[in-house]
Motif scaffolding. Structure first.
Motif, PDB file in Angstrom:
ATOM      1  N   SER A 183     -21.132   3.631  -8.539  1.00 49.45           N
ATOM      2  CA  SER A 183     -20.891   2.877  -7.304  1.00 49.45           C
ATOM      3  C   SER A 183     -19.606   2.062  -7.378  1.00 49.45           C
ATOM      4  O   SER A 183     -19.041   1.686  -6.354  1.00 49.45           O
ATOM      5  CB  SER A 183     -22.076   1.962  -6.992  1.00 49.45           C
ATOM      6  OG  SER A 183     -22.301   1.060  -8.071  1.00 49.45           O
ATOM      7  N   LYS A 184     -19.160   1.789  -8.600  1.00 52.91           N
ATOM      8  CA  LYS A 184     -17.937   1.010  -8.762  1.00 52.91           C
ATOM      9  C   LYS A 184     -16.711   1.879  -8.500  1.00 52.91           C
ATOM     10  O   LYS A 184     -16.494   2.883  -9.178  1.00 52.91           O
ATOM     11  CB  LYS A 184     -17.853   0.424 -10.179  1.00 52.91           C
ATOM     12  CG  LYS A 184     -16.594  -0.400 -10.417  1.00 52.91           C
ATOM     13  CD  LYS A 184     -16.550  -0.952 -11.836  1.00 52.91           C
ATOM     14  CE  LYS A 184     -15.275  -1.741 -12.085  1.00 52.91           C
ATOM     15  NZ  LYS A 184     -15.223  -2.274 -13.470  1.00 52.91           N
ATOM     16  N   LEU A 185     -15.915   1.492  -7.514  1.00 54.06           N
ATOM     17  CA  LEU A 185     -14.678   2.197  -7.198  1.00 54.06           C
ATOM     18  C   LEU A 185     -13.503   1.309  -7.577  1.00 54.06           C
ATOM     19  O   LEU A 185     -13.424   0.150  -7.146  1.00 54.06           O
ATOM     20  CB  LEU A 185     -14.617   2.539  -5.708  1.00 54.06           C
ATOM     21  CG  LEU A 185     -15.698   3.489  -5.184  1.00 54.06           C
ATOM     22  CD1 LEU A 185     -15.589   3.644  -3.667  1.00 54.06           C
ATOM     23  CD2 LEU A 185     -15.595   4.849  -5.866  1.00 54.06           C
ATOM     24  N   VAL A 186     -12.585   1.860  -8.371  1.00 56.60           N
ATOM     25  CA  VAL A 186     -11.430   1.096  -8.835  1.00 56.60           C
ATOM     26  C   VAL A 186     -10.183   1.611  -8.131  1.00 56.60           C
ATOM     27  O   VAL A 186      -9.935   2.818  -8.082  1.00 56.60           O
ATOM     28  CB  VAL A 186     -11.270   1.219 -10.364  1.00 56.60           C
ATOM     29  CG1 VAL A 186     -10.014   0.482 -10.836  1.00 56.60           C
ATOM     30  CG2 VAL A 186     -12.507   0.671 -11.071  1.00 56.60           C
ATOM     31  N   ASP A 187      -9.402   0.698  -7.583  1.00 57.09           N
ATOM     32  CA  ASP A 187      -8.175   1.053  -6.876  1.00 57.09           C
ATOM     33  C   ASP A 187      -7.175   1.673  -7.844  1.00 57.09           C
ATOM     34  O   ASP A 187      -7.023   1.192  -8.978  1.00 57.09           O
ATOM     35  CB  ASP A 187      -7.578  -0.201  -6.233  1.00 57.09           C
ATOM     36  CG  ASP A 187      -6.485   0.133  -5.247  1.00 57.09           C
ATOM     37  OD1 ASP A 187      -5.351   0.398  -5.697  1.00 57.09           O
ATOM     38  OD2 ASP A 187      -6.746   0.125  -4.037  1.00 57.09           O
ATOM     39  N   VAL A 188      -6.503   2.736  -7.407  1.00 52.60           N
ATOM     40  CA  VAL A 188      -5.562   3.415  -8.299  1.00 52.60           C
ATOM     41  C   VAL A 188      -4.397   2.504  -8.668  1.00 52.60           C
ATOM     42  O   VAL A 188      -3.772   2.692  -9.722  1.00 52.60           O
ATOM     43  CB  VAL A 188      -5.050   4.733  -7.688  1.00 52.60           C
ATOM     44  CG1 VAL A 188      -6.188   5.730  -7.531  1.00 52.60           C
ATOM     45  CG2 VAL A 188      -4.332   4.521  -6.379  1.00 52.60           C
ATOM     46  N   HIS A 189      -4.094   1.522  -7.830  1.00 48.04           N
ATOM     47  CA  HIS A 189      -3.041   0.567  -8.172  1.00 48.04           C
ATOM     48  C   HIS A 189      -3.400  -0.148  -9.470  1.00 48.04           C
ATOM     49  O   HIS A 189      -2.558  -0.296 -10.376  1.00 48.04           O
ATOM     50  CB  HIS A 189      -2.850  -0.448  -7.039  1.00 48.04           C
ATOM     51  CG  HIS A 189      -1.737  -1.420  -7.268  1.00 48.04           C
ATOM     52  ND1 HIS A 189      -1.891  -2.554  -8.036  1.00 48.04           N
ATOM     53  CD2 HIS A 189      -0.445  -1.411  -6.844  1.00 48.04           C
ATOM     54  CE1 HIS A 189      -0.751  -3.223  -8.069  1.00 48.04           C
ATOM     55  NE2 HIS A 189       0.150  -2.549  -7.353  1.00 48.04           N
TER      56      HIS A 189
END
Length: 312
Positions: A17-23
Protein backbone atom coordinates in the motif's frame (compact mmCIF):
# COMPACT_ATOMS: atom_id res chain seq x y z
CA UNK A 1 2.72 -22.74 -27.95
CA UNK A 2 -0.95 -23.39 -28.66
CA UNK A 3 -2.87 -23.99 -25.44
CA UNK A 4 -6.63 -23.84 -24.94
CA UNK A 5 -6.94 -26.76 -22.52
CA UNK A 6 -6.30 -24.82 -19.30
CA UNK A 7 -6.78 -21.46 -17.68
CA UNK A 8 -6.52 -19.44 -14.49
CA UNK A 9 -9.28 -20.67 -12.20
CA UNK A 10 -8.47 -17.91 -9.70
CA UNK A 11 -6.00 -15.01 -9.76
CA UNK A 12 -4.88 -12.85 -6.83
CA UNK A 13 -2.69 -9.77 -6.60
CA UNK A 14 -0.85 -8.29 -3.64
CA UNK A 15 0.91 -4.96 -3.89
CA UNK A 16 2.27 -2.86 -0.98
CA UNK A 17 0.00 0.00 0.00
CA UNK A 18 2.99 2.28 0.47
CA UNK A 19 3.70 4.26 -2.70
CA UNK A 20 6.99 6.15 -2.90
CA UNK A 21 7.40 9.10 -5.26
CA UNK A 22 10.07 8.51 -7.90
CA UNK A 23 11.55 11.91 -7.03
CA UNK A 24 12.43 10.51 -3.60
CA UNK A 25 13.72 7.24 -5.08
CA UNK A 26 15.96 9.03 -7.55
CA UNK A 27 17.41 11.29 -4.86
CA UNK A 28 17.90 8.45 -2.35
CA UNK A 29 19.62 6.33 -5.00
CA UNK A 30 22.06 9.13 -5.80
CA UNK A 31 20.80 10.04 -9.27
CA UNK A 32 20.11 13.54 -10.55
CA UNK A 33 17.57 15.49 -12.57
CA UNK A 34 18.36 13.67 -15.81
CA UNK A 35 17.21 10.32 -14.39
CA UNK A 36 14.15 11.94 -12.82
CA UNK A 37 13.19 13.39 -16.21
CA UNK A 38 13.60 9.97 -17.83
CA UNK A 39 11.24 8.42 -15.33
CA UNK A 40 8.64 11.18 -15.58
CA UNK A 41 8.84 11.18 -19.38
CA UNK A 42 8.23 7.42 -19.26
CA UNK A 43 5.04 7.95 -17.27
CA UNK A 44 6.30 6.88 -13.83
CA UNK A 45 5.32 8.84 -10.74
CA UNK A 46 5.10 6.46 -7.77
CA UNK A 47 6.00 2.82 -7.12
CA UNK A 48 4.82 0.34 -4.45
CA UNK A 49 7.52 -0.39 -1.88
CA UNK A 50 7.40 -3.25 0.63
CA UNK A 51 9.24 -1.07 3.17
CA UNK A 52 11.87 -3.56 4.32
CA UNK A 53 9.48 -6.43 4.90
CA UNK A 54 10.58 -9.83 3.56
CA UNK A 55 9.23 -10.87 0.18
CA UNK A 56 7.62 -14.07 1.59
CA UNK A 57 5.23 -11.80 3.52
CA UNK A 58 4.03 -10.32 0.22
CA UNK A 59 3.74 -13.77 -1.34
CA UNK A 60 1.76 -15.09 1.61
CA UNK A 61 -0.65 -12.16 1.40
CA UNK A 62 -1.34 -13.07 -2.25
CA UNK A 63 -1.76 -16.76 -1.37
CA UNK A 64 -4.15 -15.82 1.45
CA UNK A 65 -6.36 -14.05 -1.09
CA UNK A 66 -6.31 -17.15 -3.25
CA UNK A 67 -7.36 -19.29 -0.28
CA UNK A 68 -10.30 -16.96 0.40
CA UNK A 69 -11.53 -17.61 -3.14
CA UNK A 70 -10.60 -21.33 -3.00
CA UNK A 71 -10.81 -22.73 0.56
CA UNK A 72 -9.93 -26.20 -0.80
CA UNK A 73 -6.75 -24.94 -2.51
CA UNK A 74 -4.48 -27.31 -0.52
CA UNK A 75 -6.45 -30.38 -1.62
CA UNK A 76 -6.58 -29.26 -5.26
CA UNK A 77 -2.91 -28.33 -5.68
CA UNK A 78 -0.85 -30.90 -7.57
CA UNK A 79 2.27 -28.76 -8.02
CA UNK A 80 3.71 -25.40 -7.03
CA UNK A 81 5.65 -23.21 -9.45
CA UNK A 82 7.40 -19.99 -8.44
CA UNK A 83 8.77 -17.54 -11.04
CA UNK A 84 11.06 -14.62 -10.26
CA UNK A 85 13.52 -12.28 -11.97
CA UNK A 86 15.39 -10.81 -8.97
CA UNK A 87 17.60 -13.15 -6.83
CA UNK A 88 15.83 -14.45 -3.72
CA UNK A 89 17.06 -13.96 -0.16
CA UNK A 90 16.33 -16.37 2.68
CA UNK A 91 18.09 -17.69 5.82
CA UNK A 92 20.67 -20.40 5.29
CA UNK A 93 18.68 -22.95 7.29
CA UNK A 94 15.33 -22.64 5.48
CA UNK A 95 14.40 -22.36 1.82
CA UNK A 96 12.65 -19.34 0.37
CA UNK A 97 9.64 -21.38 -0.75
CA UNK A 98 9.33 -22.93 2.71
CA UNK A 99 8.99 -19.42 4.14
CA UNK A 100 6.27 -18.63 1.57
CA UNK A 101 4.29 -21.85 2.02
CA UNK A 102 4.55 -22.62 5.73
CA UNK A 103 1.22 -23.43 7.35
CA UNK A 104 -0.77 -23.99 4.16
CA UNK A 105 -0.67 -27.84 4.32
CA UNK A 106 1.29 -27.96 1.08
CA UNK A 107 4.39 -29.66 2.51
CA UNK A 108 4.20 -32.80 0.36
CA UNK A 109 3.40 -31.00 -2.91
CA UNK A 110 6.20 -30.92 -5.53
CA UNK A 111 7.55 -27.40 -5.90
CA UNK A 112 9.86 -25.71 -8.39
CA UNK A 113 11.32 -22.20 -8.64
CA UNK A 114 12.44 -20.87 -12.03
CA UNK A 115 14.27 -17.73 -13.07
CA UNK A 116 16.20 -16.37 -16.06
CA UNK A 117 14.59 -14.58 -18.99
CA UNK A 118 14.41 -11.32 -17.01
CA UNK A 119 11.05 -9.54 -17.22
CA UNK A 120 9.53 -12.44 -19.17
CA UNK A 121 9.93 -15.52 -16.96
CA UNK A 122 6.32 -15.68 -15.71
CA UNK A 123 5.14 -16.42 -19.26
CA UNK A 124 7.52 -19.36 -19.41
CA UNK A 125 6.10 -20.47 -16.07
CA UNK A 126 2.58 -20.44 -17.57
CA UNK A 127 3.80 -22.84 -20.26
CA UNK A 128 5.51 -25.09 -17.70
CA UNK A 129 2.33 -25.13 -15.61
CA UNK A 130 0.27 -26.14 -18.64
CA UNK A 131 2.65 -29.00 -19.43
CA UNK A 132 2.79 -30.06 -15.76
CA UNK A 133 -1.00 -30.41 -15.74
CA UNK A 134 -0.64 -33.31 -18.17
CA UNK A 135 0.93 -35.36 -15.37
CA UNK A 136 -1.54 -34.29 -12.68
CA UNK A 137 -4.80 -36.05 -11.79
CA UNK A 138 -7.75 -34.45 -13.57
CA UNK A 139 -9.06 -32.79 -10.42
CA UNK A 140 -5.68 -31.18 -9.57
CA UNK A 141 -4.11 -27.90 -10.65
CA UNK A 142 -0.90 -25.89 -10.32
CA UNK A 143 -0.34 -23.07 -7.85
CA UNK A 144 1.59 -20.51 -9.90
CA UNK A 145 3.30 -17.64 -8.08
CA UNK A 146 5.18 -14.68 -9.52
CA UNK A 147 6.93 -12.24 -7.19
CA UNK A 148 9.87 -9.84 -7.08
CA UNK A 149 11.17 -7.27 -4.64
CA UNK A 150 14.09 -4.84 -4.66
CA UNK A 151 16.40 -5.03 -1.65
CA UNK A 152 17.78 -1.50 -1.80
CA UNK A 153 16.76 1.84 -3.28
CA UNK A 154 19.70 1.64 -5.67
CA UNK A 155 18.33 -1.64 -7.06
CA UNK A 156 15.03 0.04 -7.89
CA UNK A 157 16.45 2.36 -10.55
CA UNK A 158 17.57 0.51 -13.68
CA UNK A 159 17.09 0.62 -17.45
CA UNK A 160 15.69 4.13 -17.12
CA UNK A 161 12.82 2.85 -15.00
CA UNK A 162 11.86 2.37 -11.35
CA UNK A 163 10.98 -1.02 -9.88
CA UNK A 164 8.01 -1.68 -7.62
CA UNK A 165 7.33 -4.75 -5.45
CA UNK A 166 4.50 -7.19 -6.13
CA UNK A 167 3.26 -10.77 -5.78
CA UNK A 168 0.67 -12.58 -7.87
CA UNK A 169 -0.78 -16.00 -7.03
CA UNK A 170 -2.79 -17.94 -9.60
CA UNK A 171 -4.36 -21.39 -9.75
CA UNK A 172 -3.88 -23.02 -13.15
CA UNK A 173 -6.45 -25.68 -13.94
CA UNK A 174 -8.00 -27.53 -16.86
CA UNK A 175 -11.37 -26.84 -15.23
CA UNK A 176 -11.03 -23.05 -15.18
CA UNK A 177 -14.38 -21.64 -16.38
CA UNK A 178 -12.80 -18.36 -17.53
CA UNK A 179 -9.37 -16.79 -18.05
CA UNK A 180 -8.61 -19.55 -20.56
CA UNK A 181 -5.07 -19.53 -21.93
CA UNK A 182 -5.31 -19.71 -25.73
CA UNK A 183 -1.56 -19.51 -26.38
CA UNK A 184 1.71 -18.65 -24.69
CA UNK A 185 5.06 -17.79 -26.30
CA UNK A 186 8.61 -17.41 -25.00
CA UNK A 187 11.37 -16.06 -27.22
CA UNK A 188 15.00 -15.40 -26.40
CA UNK A 189 17.65 -13.87 -28.63
CA UNK A 190 19.93 -11.92 -26.33
CA UNK A 191 21.84 -9.07 -27.94
CA UNK A 192 22.88 -6.89 -24.99
CA UNK A 193 24.23 -9.71 -22.81
CA UNK A 194 25.49 -7.43 -20.05
CA UNK A 195 22.33 -5.38 -19.62
CA UNK A 196 23.16 -1.73 -19.06
CA UNK A 197 26.84 -2.71 -18.82
CA UNK A 198 26.78 -4.04 -22.41
CA UNK A 199 28.91 -2.34 -25.08
CA UNK A 200 27.13 0.79 -26.40
CA UNK A 201 26.87 -0.69 -29.89
CA UNK A 202 25.04 -3.77 -28.52
CA UNK A 203 22.62 -1.59 -26.57
CA UNK A 204 21.96 0.55 -29.64
CA UNK A 205 21.35 -2.55 -31.77
CA UNK A 206 19.01 -4.00 -29.18
CA UNK A 207 16.99 -0.80 -28.89
CA UNK A 208 16.62 -0.56 -32.66
CA UNK A 209 15.50 -4.18 -33.06
CA UNK A 210 13.42 -4.54 -29.89
CA UNK A 211 10.13 -3.16 -31.31
CA UNK A 212 10.37 -5.58 -34.23
CA UNK A 213 11.03 -8.50 -31.88
CA UNK A 214 8.06 -7.48 -29.72
CA UNK A 215 5.81 -7.33 -32.78
CA UNK A 216 7.00 -10.79 -33.84
CA UNK A 217 6.23 -12.26 -30.39
CA UNK A 218 2.74 -10.72 -30.41
CA UNK A 219 1.98 -11.92 -33.93
CA UNK A 220 3.26 -15.42 -33.11
CA UNK A 221 1.08 -15.66 -30.00
CA UNK A 222 -2.00 -14.45 -31.89
CA UNK A 223 -1.36 -16.97 -34.65
CA UNK A 224 -0.90 -19.80 -32.15
CA UNK A 225 -4.14 -18.75 -30.46
CA UNK A 226 -5.94 -18.86 -33.82
CA UNK A 227 -7.36 -15.35 -33.56
CA UNK A 228 -6.85 -12.05 -35.39
CA UNK A 229 -5.35 -8.86 -34.02
CA UNK A 230 -8.76 -7.20 -34.33
CA UNK A 231 -10.14 -9.78 -31.88
CA UNK A 232 -8.06 -8.29 -29.05
CA UNK A 233 -9.85 -6.09 -26.57
CA UNK A 234 -6.57 -5.10 -24.91
CA UNK A 235 -2.85 -5.59 -25.03
CA UNK A 236 -1.64 -5.63 -21.41
CA UNK A 237 2.08 -4.83 -21.55
CA UNK A 238 5.20 -4.85 -19.48
CA UNK A 239 5.46 -1.33 -18.11
CA UNK A 240 8.97 0.04 -17.65
CA UNK A 241 7.92 3.15 -19.60
CA UNK A 242 5.14 4.15 -21.99
CA UNK A 243 6.98 5.33 -25.11
CA UNK A 244 7.81 1.91 -26.51
CA UNK A 245 4.10 1.09 -26.64
CA UNK A 246 3.48 4.14 -28.80
CA UNK A 247 5.91 2.56 -31.26
CA UNK A 248 4.33 -0.90 -30.99
CA UNK A 249 0.86 0.55 -31.64
CA UNK A 250 2.18 2.08 -34.86
CA UNK A 251 4.00 -1.09 -35.93
CA UNK A 252 0.92 -3.25 -35.33
CA UNK A 253 -1.55 -0.60 -36.50
CA UNK A 254 -3.35 -1.32 -33.26
CA UNK A 255 -5.31 1.37 -31.35
CA UNK A 256 -3.02 2.91 -28.75
CA UNK A 257 -5.91 3.33 -26.30
CA UNK A 258 -6.25 -0.47 -26.25
CA UNK A 259 -2.69 -0.89 -24.93
CA UNK A 260 -3.27 -0.78 -21.18
CA UNK A 261 -0.54 1.42 -19.69
CA UNK A 262 -2.91 3.36 -17.41
CA UNK A 263 -1.64 1.70 -14.24
CA UNK A 264 2.04 2.35 -14.93
CA UNK A 265 2.19 5.68 -13.11
CA UNK A 266 1.64 3.96 -9.74
CA UNK A 267 3.32 0.60 -10.27
CA UNK A 268 6.48 1.19 -12.26
CA UNK A 269 8.56 -1.74 -13.42
CA UNK A 270 7.30 -5.04 -11.95
CA UNK A 271 9.59 -7.38 -13.90
CA UNK A 272 7.62 -10.28 -15.41
CA UNK A 273 4.69 -9.81 -13.04
CA UNK A 274 3.27 -6.53 -14.30
CA UNK A 275 1.19 -7.70 -17.25
CA UNK A 276 -0.45 -10.32 -15.01
CA UNK A 277 -0.91 -7.82 -12.17
CA UNK A 278 -2.52 -5.30 -14.51
CA UNK A 279 -4.71 -7.97 -16.11
CA UNK A 280 -5.99 -8.97 -12.65
CA UNK A 281 -6.69 -5.35 -11.81
CA UNK A 282 -8.40 -4.64 -15.15
CA UNK A 283 -10.70 -7.66 -14.67
CA UNK A 284 -11.47 -6.61 -11.10
CA UNK A 285 -12.35 -3.08 -12.24
CA UNK A 286 -14.57 -4.34 -15.07
CA UNK A 287 -12.39 -3.07 -17.89
CA UNK A 288 -11.79 -6.54 -19.33
CA UNK A 289 -15.15 -8.29 -19.56
CA UNK A 290 -16.26 -11.92 -19.83
CA UNK A 291 -15.57 -13.28 -23.31
CA UNK A 292 -13.01 -10.60 -24.20
CA UNK A 293 -9.47 -11.52 -25.25
CA UNK A 294 -6.35 -9.87 -23.86
CA UNK A 295 -2.74 -10.38 -24.82
CA UNK A 296 -0.17 -10.05 -22.04
CA UNK A 297 3.32 -9.16 -23.28
CA UNK A 298 6.65 -8.78 -21.46
CA UNK A 299 9.85 -7.90 -23.31
CA UNK A 300 13.04 -7.96 -21.26
CA UNK A 301 16.13 -5.82 -21.77
CA UNK A 302 18.74 -7.58 -23.86
CA UNK A 303 16.44 -9.84 -25.86
CA UNK A 304 13.74 -11.91 -24.11
CA UNK A 305 10.01 -11.82 -24.77
CA UNK A 306 7.03 -13.58 -23.24
CA UNK A 307 3.37 -13.46 -24.39
CA UNK A 308 0.24 -15.07 -22.99
CA UNK A 309 -3.14 -14.84 -24.73
CA UNK A 310 -6.12 -15.05 -22.35
CA UNK A 311 -9.84 -15.23 -23.08
CA UNK A 312 -11.69 -13.83 -20.12
Amino acid sequence: MKCGNFGFQEMALEMPSKLVDVHQLVRDAGFGDEMLSRLHNGGLHRVPVNDGKPLPDLVRAAINKLFKAMPDLSELTGGILFAHSVPLLSPANISFLSLCLEGYHLDDIPRVAISGQPCAILHMAVQVAGIWLNDCPAEKGILLIGADQAYSVQERIFFGSAMGDVAVAMFVSEKAPCNRVLASVSECEVIATGGEASPPEDIARFRSLNPLYIRHAIETCIKDGEIELDDLSYIVPHTPYTMIWDTIAELLRFPRQKILTDYLSETGHLNSNDSFAHYIRAVREGRILDGEVALLINPGFGGTRGCTLIKR
